[in-house]
Design a protein around this motif. Structure first.
Motif, PDB file in Angstrom:
ATOM      1  N   GLU A  35      66.390  71.334  28.572  1.00  8.43           N
ATOM      2  CA  GLU A  35      65.484  72.391  29.042  1.00  8.43           C
ATOM      3  C   GLU A  35      66.072  73.136  30.238  1.00  8.43           C
ATOM      4  OE1 GLU A  35      61.879  69.959  29.425  1.00  8.43           O
ATOM      5  OE2 GLU A  35      60.958  71.345  27.997  1.00  8.43           O
ATOM      6  N   THR A 157      59.139  67.715  21.822  1.00  4.36           N
ATOM      7  CA  THR A 157      59.343  69.158  21.845  1.00  4.36           C
ATOM      8  C   THR A 157      58.042  69.934  21.714  1.00  4.36           C
ATOM      9  OG1 THR A 157      59.839  69.193  19.472  1.00  4.36           O
ATOM     10  CG2 THR A 157      61.713  69.067  20.987  1.00  4.36           C
ATOM     11  N   HIS A 158      57.050  69.360  21.071  1.00  9.03           N
ATOM     12  CA  HIS A 158      55.791  70.081  20.923  1.00  9.03           C
ATOM     13  C   HIS A 158      54.898  70.004  22.145  1.00  9.03           C
ATOM     14  CE1 HIS A 158      57.055  70.469  16.771  1.00  9.03           C
ATOM     15  NE2 HIS A 158      56.256  71.501  16.766  1.00  9.03           N
ATOM     16  N   LYS A 159      55.160  69.053  23.025  1.00  8.24           N
ATOM     17  CA  LYS A 159      54.356  69.005  24.241  1.00  8.24           C
ATOM     18  C   LYS A 159      55.147  69.396  25.477  1.00  8.24           C
ATOM     19  CE  LYS A 159      55.005  64.115  25.234  1.00  8.24           C
ATOM     20  NZ  LYS A 159      54.420  62.822  25.311  1.00  8.24           N
ATOM     21  N   ALA A 161      57.037  72.225  26.344  1.00  7.81           N
ATOM     22  CA  ALA A 161      57.065  73.579  26.887  1.00  7.81           C
ATOM     23  C   ALA A 161      55.758  74.314  26.629  1.00  7.81           C
ATOM     24  CB  ALA A 161      58.222  74.341  26.259  1.00  7.81           C
ATOM     25  N   ASP A 162      55.282  74.999  27.641  1.00  2.77           N
ATOM     26  CA  ASP A 162      54.089  75.832  27.484  1.00  2.77           C
ATOM     27  C   ASP A 162      54.433  77.167  26.828  1.00  2.77           C
ATOM     28  OD1 ASP A 162      52.479  73.929  28.729  1.00  2.77           O
ATOM     29  OD2 ASP A 162      52.794  74.799  30.715  1.00  2.77           O
ATOM     30  N   GLU A 164      56.074  79.422  24.150  1.00  2.00           N
ATOM     31  CA  GLU A 164      56.434  79.249  22.736  1.00  2.00           C
ATOM     32  C   GLU A 164      57.918  79.505  22.489  1.00  2.00           C
ATOM     33  OE1 GLU A 164      55.912  78.076  18.860  1.00  2.00           O
ATOM     34  OE2 GLU A 164      54.595  77.821  20.568  1.00  2.00           O
ATOM     35  N   GLN A 166      60.345  78.966  24.619  1.00  2.00           N
ATOM     36  CA  GLN A 166      61.048  77.788  25.140  1.00  2.00           C
ATOM     37  C   GLN A 166      60.916  76.626  24.148  1.00  2.00           C
ATOM     38  OE1 GLN A 166      63.101  77.552  27.518  1.00  2.00           O
ATOM     39  NE2 GLN A 166      63.170  75.457  28.230  1.00  2.00           N
ATOM     40  N   ARG A 167      59.739  76.471  23.573  1.00  2.00           N
ATOM     41  CA  ARG A 167      59.511  75.402  22.603  1.00  2.00           C
ATOM     42  C   ARG A 167      60.428  75.577  21.384  1.00  2.00           C
ATOM     43  NH1 ARG A 167      54.661  73.175  22.811  1.00  2.00           N
ATOM     44  NH2 ARG A 167      53.713  75.168  23.262  1.00  2.00           N
ATOM     45  N   LEU A 170      63.952  74.783  22.320  1.00  6.59           N
ATOM     46  CA  LEU A 170      64.115  73.339  22.479  1.00  6.59           C
ATOM     47  C   LEU A 170      64.186  72.641  21.119  1.00  6.59           C
ATOM     48  CD1 LEU A 170      64.296  70.946  24.431  1.00  6.59           C
ATOM     49  CD2 LEU A 170      61.807  70.888  24.470  1.00  6.59           C
ATOM     50  N   ILE A 171      63.375  73.099  20.179  1.00  9.30           N
ATOM     51  CA  ILE A 171      63.431  72.546  18.822  1.00  9.30           C
ATOM     52  C   ILE A 171      64.813  72.807  18.218  1.00  9.30           C
ATOM     53  CG2 ILE A 171      62.547  72.836  16.462  1.00  9.30           C
ATOM     54  CD1 ILE A 171      59.746  73.260  17.795  1.00  9.30           C
TER      55      ILE A 171
END
Length: 181
Positions: A35, A157-159, A161-162, A164, A166-167, A170-171
């Protein structure tokens, strides 16, 4: 009478599945560093916005990957794993840059924030992160083959990043982190 036994069995199964998802302690620092590397993508995107340079820079990408692969033996890591891992980091970083550049193009301007020098400031940060990522990847390496690895990553990964974008980045950065059976 069978309902009497079914409820405790169901609760036991739920508890067991919750315990099975618990990730090893080595995953959290690795994800944090990933991250951190993705956050640097914002600075890189600003630099590219100002310089009008392309996001895609194959020679630089190959240099980064070759450098990481060159360090792999120090961390007892397989060259192919390191190559794949850093290629995923670069792709995730580019995903974030492309999305930010698109967002700024639509808005007609990039954020008015400090612009660190790409070569003098940003790349040295990435070099420090590279070594930390290698160390953390080595610490997580034995857990890559665990059958629960995909669930650990999905949950994290689903929890994590606030944002979307960034999420999604990260995925992408962790998409090949688990070993294939």
């Amino acid at each position: 009478m069978s309902r009497f036994f079914a409820v405790p069995l169901l609760l036991s199964a739920i508890a067991a599945s919750t315990q099975a998802i618990a990730a090893p302690a080595s995953l959290a620092p690795l994800l944090h560093s990933i991250e951190e590397r993705l956050a640097i993508a914002d600075q890189v995107a600003l630099s590219k916005w100002d310089s009008h340079k392309a996001v895609e820079d194959r020679p630089r990408e190959q240099t980064v990957i070759a450098s990481a692969v060159g360090l792999a033996p120090q961390y007892q890591l397989d060259d192919a794993l390191v190559r794949q891992f850093f290629a995923a980091q670069i792709e995730a970083n580019k995903l974030r840059q492309y999305a930010l550049l698109s967002r700024w193009t639509l808005a007609g301007a990039a954020p008015d924030s400090p612009r660190p020098d790409l070569v003098g400031s940003i790349r040295p940060q990435l070099d420090v992160l590279q070594k930390r990522l290698l160390q953390q990847l080595a610490a997580f390496a034995d857990s890559r083959a665990d059958p629960q690895c995909p669930q650990w990553l999905a949950a994290a990964t689903h929890k994590a990043a606030d944002d979307e974008l960034q999420r999604l980045a990260l995925i992408r950065a962790t998409a090949e982190l688990c070993a294939k059976p």
